[in-house]
Design an enzyme around this catalytic site. Structure first.
Site, PDB file in Angstrom:
ATOM      1  N   PHE A  95     -12.522 -15.115  -0.775  1.00  0.00           N
ATOM      2  CA  PHE A  95     -12.978 -16.309  -0.074  1.00  0.00           C
ATOM      3  C   PHE A  95     -14.489 -16.362  -0.192  1.00  0.00           C
ATOM      4  CE2 PHE A  95     -14.657 -18.817   3.376  1.00  0.00           C
ATOM      5  CZ  PHE A  95     -13.887 -19.968   3.269  1.00  0.00           C
ATOM      6  N   ASP A 101     -20.973 -10.624  -2.348  1.00  0.00           N
ATOM      7  CA  ASP A 101     -20.947 -11.667  -1.326  1.00  0.00           C
ATOM      8  C   ASP A 101     -20.864 -10.994   0.037  1.00  0.00           C
ATOM      9  OD1 ASP A 101     -20.363 -13.640   0.509  1.00  0.00           O
ATOM     10  OD2 ASP A 101     -18.901 -14.676  -0.759  1.00  0.00           O
ATOM     11  N   LYS A 127     -24.312 -17.036   7.305  1.00  0.00           N
ATOM     12  CA  LYS A 127     -23.755 -16.871   8.644  1.00  0.00           C
ATOM     13  C   LYS A 127     -24.744 -16.257   9.623  1.00  0.00           C
ATOM     14  CE  LYS A 127     -18.906 -16.988   7.202  1.00  0.00           C
ATOM     15  NZ  LYS A 127     -18.687 -18.364   7.598  1.00  0.00           N
TER      16      LYS A 127
END
Length: 424
Positions: A164, A249, A278
């Site tokens: 993801f 990531d 984030k």
């Protein structure tokens, strides 16, 4: 797990009397899905949050919940951390946006501190996680053409199944999740998907056209899938031998979540590029970045890539404050110590409603016995207990509380989970 009284300001219409728009709502302030003006791309739990502080949120009726999702790790430092809120307030009174057409007095300092924190040399500031991933794809391809000598339009990137990395069309094009991918083609070519946690598969997939191997050190959306010890070091060695980039990531796993600044630090691995987002915005503004080797990021020149809001002064001020919190090491230590509490609290539940679980720092994927319900149903039962979690894939729930949560609060949440599982 006693909830504190949160700041309240009903005068601004934050309570249950506020009803924006014409659509009818129920007593909790929820609009019926078929009458909402919001596009139905989410299926949120039936709670309407109006206030929050630390690890607690409060709904429009004054009910309080312990937040074990933390905005998918965007709230690593809790809701409204005073240092971050103060940094935002201070900057709001001075300057919020110039665009990168001009310099601003906050960006260089932010970039220098972030590079030092992550052990990298250069920073490309962006806004969202998906934007960081897209930026890394562009950088890796341009590096392959300009430096490695891959023929134009032939560069490939190796990615992992069940990944993801975001929701843009390029990214969902190499997703193996049919819900994320179906109906959005045609997709960009140039990606090779291999099984996660399989070094032999990566070795077989890389060749002279490979620009990079892109993967998550821990697969968050897939259910907090933790690879075998040595996997990340093996990826680093394969990419080094193949003369391609290793792109990690760390948008969910980075910035304290796993008990270290970056998840790759746990294997003493230094990727060529690291993607952050984030938590970098402190739950206040979207902030992301690609950090990495100078010689790689320098393939970009003026006009080759950009973002109107990337590196804006407000984002840089909040991002600098986030880096400041991490520079002390306090939050990394808290995640490591509370991660042991989380692991030890989940272990007795195996065979008592929990089929299996995986943890890395203060982060867990919990596979619940499907006979007890879906992950969504478990989340709804926990909601009734005053605990917020989110499901992913069938009967799996994710636990990722703010790193500011206390041990007592964590114990209380685990007790609520045990109660839900044994009463179901």
């Amino acid at each position: 797990m006693t909830a504190p009284t949160l700041p309240s300001d009903r005068s601004e219409g934050s309570g249950p009397s506020r009803r924006d728009g014409a659509a009818p709502r129920d007593s909790a302030g929820l609009i019926r899905a078929e009458e909402s003006v919001l596009a139905p791309n989410y299926h949120p739990l039936p709670v309407v949050v109006a206030r929050a502080e630390g690890a607690w949120v409060e709904d429009v009726e004054g009910r309080r919940y312990l937040d074990l999702l933390a905005g998918y790790s965007a709230l690593n430092f809790g809701h409204r951390h005073p240092v971050l809120v103060e940094a935002a307030h201070r900057q709001l009174d001075r300057l919020t946006l110039t665009s990168r057409a001009f310099h601003n007095d906050r960006l260089a300092g932010f970039a220098e501190r972030l590079a030092a924190l992550t052990g990298q040399e250069m920073v490309l500031p962006m806004n969202t996680g998906a934007e960081a991933v897209e930026s890394a794809v562009k950088v890796a391809r341009k590096w392959a053409y300009d430096v490695k000598g891959v023929p134009e339009d032939r560069a490939t990137i190796v990615v992992a199944a069940d990944n993801f990395h975001g929701r843009t069309t390029t990214i969902v094009g190499f997703s193996t999740d049919d819900t994320a991918r179906a109906g959005f083609g045609p997709f960009a070519p140039g990606f090779r998907v291999v099984p996660y946690n399989d070094l032999a598969a990566i070795e077989a997939a890389v060749d002279a056209t490979t620009a990079a191997v892109l993967l998550e050190p821990v697969q968050g959306e897939a259910g907090v899938i933790v690879p075998d010890d040595g996997y990340l070091a093996g990826v680093r060695e394969i990419t080094r031998r193949a003369g391609c980039l290793f792109v990690a990531d760390e948008i969910q796993s980075g910035l304290g979540r796993t008990g270290s600044t970056l998840a790759v630090d746990l294997e003493d691995v230094t990727p060529d590029l690291v993607l952050l987002g984030k938590a970098l915005g402190g739950g206040i503004v979207p902030v992301s970045a690609v950090v990495g080797r100078r010689d790689v990021l320098q393939v970009l020149g003026p006009g080759t890539h950009g973002s109107t809001f990337g590196g804006n002064p407000l984002a840089a001020a909040v991002g600098s404050a986030v880096v400041g919190l991490l520079e002390t090491g306090e939050y990394q230590r808290r995640a490591a110590e509370l991660g042991i509490v989380l692991r030890d609290g989940l272990a007795p539940l195996v065979g008592r409603g929990v089929v299996a679980f995986r943890t890395r720092g203060l982060w867990a994927g919990v596979d619940v016995d499907p006979a007890l319900g879906t992950g969504r149903e478990i989340g709804e039962r926990l909601l009734a207990e005053g605990v917020l979690v989110k499901d992913t894939h069938g009967s799996t729930i994710r636990i990722a509380p703010p790193l500011t949560i206390t041990e007592d609060q964590l114990h209380g949440a685990l007790t609520a989970l045990a109660r839900v599982l044994t009463s179901g």
